[in-house]
Design an enzyme around this catalytic site. Structure first.
Site, PDB file in Angstrom:
ATOM      1  N   GLY A 152       0.825  -1.211   0.000  1.00  0.00           N
ATOM      2  CA  GLY A 152       0.000   0.000   0.000  1.00  0.00           C
ATOM      3  C   GLY A 152       0.858   1.260   0.000  1.00  0.00           C
ATOM      4  O   GLY A 152       1.961   1.300  -0.558  1.00  0.00           O
ATOM      5  N   SER A 153       0.384   2.279   0.683  1.00  0.00           N
ATOM      6  CA  SER A 153       0.970   3.618   0.547  1.00  0.00           C
ATOM      7  C   SER A 153       2.372   3.790   1.123  1.00  0.00           C
ATOM      8  O   SER A 153       3.051   4.763   0.804  1.00  0.00           O
ATOM      9  CB  SER A 153       0.034   4.661   1.169  1.00  0.00           C
ATOM     10  OG  SER A 153      -1.162   4.754   0.425  1.00  0.00           O
ATOM     11  N   THR A 154       2.826   2.873   1.998  1.00  0.00           N
ATOM     12  CA  THR A 154       4.225   2.977   2.440  1.00  0.00           C
ATOM     13  C   THR A 154       5.167   2.836   1.245  1.00  0.00           C
ATOM     14  O   THR A 154       6.291   3.341   1.264  1.00  0.00           O
ATOM     15  CB  THR A 154       4.560   1.894   3.477  1.00  0.00           C
ATOM     16  OG1 THR A 154       4.089   0.630   3.013  1.00  0.00           O
ATOM     17  CG2 THR A 154       3.953   2.215   4.833  1.00  0.00           C
TER      18      THR A 154
END
Length: 605
Positions: free
Chosen positions: A316-318
């Site tokens: 995801g966004s990491t």
């Protein structure tokens, strides 16, 4: 004529006899002289019985010399059938003293074998009771049992040993050649029937103890991380919570948590996440689901599994920090480049939404990272392109295992480069449609913030002998210049802004500069309502000394990484950073706010 023939026959036979006799003399001489030692040893072996003595396994210590895995002296009880004179007495005594079933003991005692083991890991007091009974044919030998003083602490890192004292999982098996040692033996004389001769001296070969292992794990940091992980596991009734804390400069792992952990001294007792938040009646019903031995073994394998290295997930966004790094490396974006976010982006025939469905409007690249905006990163990914994106993935180690010194490490699951089209590139840019391990992400992020060096995450530091003298210092490969230092410096500033002003604001720690990135990953299949909330953070942001990642798997209720994962990392860092001796630094504004707060409290009093 007849006499001549007879003489020839006698002469020939005499020569033949002489040759045979000569060969026998030569053979006898060979056996008596050249092979004398060999056959003497064979003869002795016929009248000797060997009993193995286990070697003391090396101790595992943390980085500060705290014992994590040691040994307890125990005994091993066995029988020699040919030496038993009172079979019923022996069976009765073994059953009573060792608390064993009679049928099991009888079967072992009556087995006509050279030696039959009755029970291992018998405590010394119990063994002494048997010794005092002076039972013919019952042998009691010294032994060692692995003992873990902290029980469940770092269970999925340390691993455990079997009844033979050999490593089964974790560091116990990774460093088997260091820890195991060399067994010894006891030789006793026997008669022709294999019965040991009384009053005859025993010969003994002492075992050689295994070497000790010092690892990078820090007991106190591990405790801080486990306590925080258990707290959020209970609060969110999650499936599991995983945490890794590492030195980004050299790859030394300070802590690795996978709760629920299990008791290393009782590794075959099943432990569930629900043990922490479901009452006993519900839990009893839950455990009835396991019926067969295969189901139990599968459950044990799952319990022993180290999610941080053995399982992959969509980050995801990491992962946006990787996309941002690639864009800066390729020079396709500047911090002030502007983008538009209407709440979605249409890629080919797909409408891909931003987490803020109403949109962020116009924002810079810097603001896009701070807001964790999907449309911005889809645009950035398109600028980088498939070829350059994959080139940077390779530089940051996503196509290889990290090389961590633990068994069972998984590798990433990526699209083949030739199969990546616009939709795949768009989703990969914000961390979807591929899978990596948490440790692969942490390794790449370390390179992003440490100046560009791709380190090898590891635990092993050195080994010492039984006297504490160092025998070997372990070394690990690293790849320098994975990215440019200028890129690394820029990324540290951007990720600090994410925590100071953006979506990771709940990861702030008073007095410390923290950088990081949040993520909320939807698990496959899409639409199942299951998520992994995560936060990757490091400190101090300007000179990172520690980097960590926390993953909360399938939390109940609120599941956003910035809301539930970032505060847990902040709680851990509030304890860990002072412990590491990293001094607090306050801005003038923070000092002023602190003074105002103090004056207000003083007035109230």
């Amino acid at each position: 004529m007849y006499r001549t023939y007879t003489r020839k026959k006698i002469f020939t036979m005499g020569i033949l006899f002489a040759v045979i006799y000569g060969l026998l003399v030569i053979r006898l001489g060979y056996l008596m002289i050249a092979k004398s030692e060999y056959y003497l040893q064979k003869a002795e072996n016929l009248h000797e019985r060997e009993r193995s003595i286990k070697a003391k396994r090396g101790t595992i210590y943390d980085r500060n010399g705290v014992e994590l895995a040691g040994n307890k002296p125990v005994c091993s009880v066995s029988v020699i059938h040919s030496q038993i004179t009172e079979e019923d007495r022996v069976i009765k005594a073994l059953c009573e003293v060792l608390s064993m079933d009679e049928s099991t003991v009888r079967k072992k005692v009556e087995a006509n074998t050279i030696r039959e083991k009755i029970k291992s890991n018998v405590d010394k007091a119990t063994a002494d009771v048997l010794r005092q009974m002076d039972l013919d044919g019952v042998m009691i030998d010294e032994d060692y049992k692995r003992y873990y003083p902290y029980e469940s602490l770092a269970s999925k890192v340390l691993g455990f040993t079997g009844s033979d004292n050999q490593g089964i999982v974790g560091l116990e098996i990774s460093y088997e050649d260091v820890l195991s040692g060399t067994p010894g033996s006891i030789l006793t004389l026997t008669d022709a029937h294999g019965i040991e001769l009384k009053n005859e001296a025993e010969s003994r070969i002492d075992p050689i103890s295994g070497d000790n292992l010092y690892i990078s794990l820090d007991v106190n940091i591990q405790k801080y991380a486990e306590q925080a992980a258990v707290k959020v596991l209970k609060a969110k009734q999650a499936k599991r919570v995983s945490v890794v804390m590492m030195n980004p400069q050299n790859g030394e792992i300070y802590a690795m948590v996978n709760v629920p952990e299990y008791n290393l001294n009782e590794p075959y007792t099943l432990v569930y996440a629900s043990d922490y938040y479901i009452d006993s009646e519900d839990e009893t019903d839950f455990k009835k689901e396991i019926q067969s031995e295969k189901e139990k073994q599968d459950a044990l394998n799952t319990m022993w599994r180290n999610f941080c290295i053995s399982d992959t997930y969509e980050p995801g966004s990491t992962f946006k920090l990787v996309t941002a790094t690639a864009a800066l490396e390729e020079g396709v974006v500047s911090l002030e480049d502007t983008f538009s976010c209407p709440g979605f982006r249409v890629i080919e025939d797909r409408k891909i939404r931003c987490h803020k469905t109403s949109g962020h409007g116009t924002e810079t690249f810097r603001e896009g990272l701070m807001n964790s905006c999907n449309p911005v990163f889809m645009d950035v990914g398109a600028r980088v392109g498939v070829t350059n994106m994959y080139k940077n993935y390779e530089k940051l180690g996503f196509f290889e295992k990290t090389g961590v010194d633990l068994p069972g490490e998984a590798n990433s699951i990526m699209h083949r480069q030739e199969d990546v089209q616009a939709v795949e590139l768009a989703t990969m840019s914000f961390g979807q449609s591929f899978q990596i391990t948490p440790l692969q992400l942490l390794r790449a992020a370390s390179a992003v913030i440490n100046g560009g060096t791709l380190v090898t995450p590891h635990f092993g530091i050195c080994s010492t002998d039984e006297n504490g003298d160092k025998k070997k210092t372990f070394s690990y490969p690293k790849k320098e210049h994975a990215i440019e230092k200028t890129t690394s410096d820029t990324m540290k500033e951007l990720l600090e802004a994410v925590v100071a002003e953006g979506s990771g604001c709940k990861g702030q720690v008073s007095g410390y500069r923290v950088g990081g990135k949040t993520a909320t990953s939807e698990k496959l299949p899409r639409g199942n309502g299951k998520y992994i909330a995560s936060f990757l953070g490091f400190a101090p942001a300007n000179n990172p000394q520690i980097i960590g990642i926390i993953l909360i798997d399938e939390p109940m209720g609120t599941y956003y990484g910035g809301t539930i994962a970032a505060p847990v990392m902040a709680e851990m860092y509030a304890n860990i950073l002072p412990y590491l001796g990293i001094e607090e630094v306050y801005t003038e504004e923070e000092v002023k706010q602190s003074m105002i707060s103090f004056e207000f409290e003083d007035t109230v009093e």
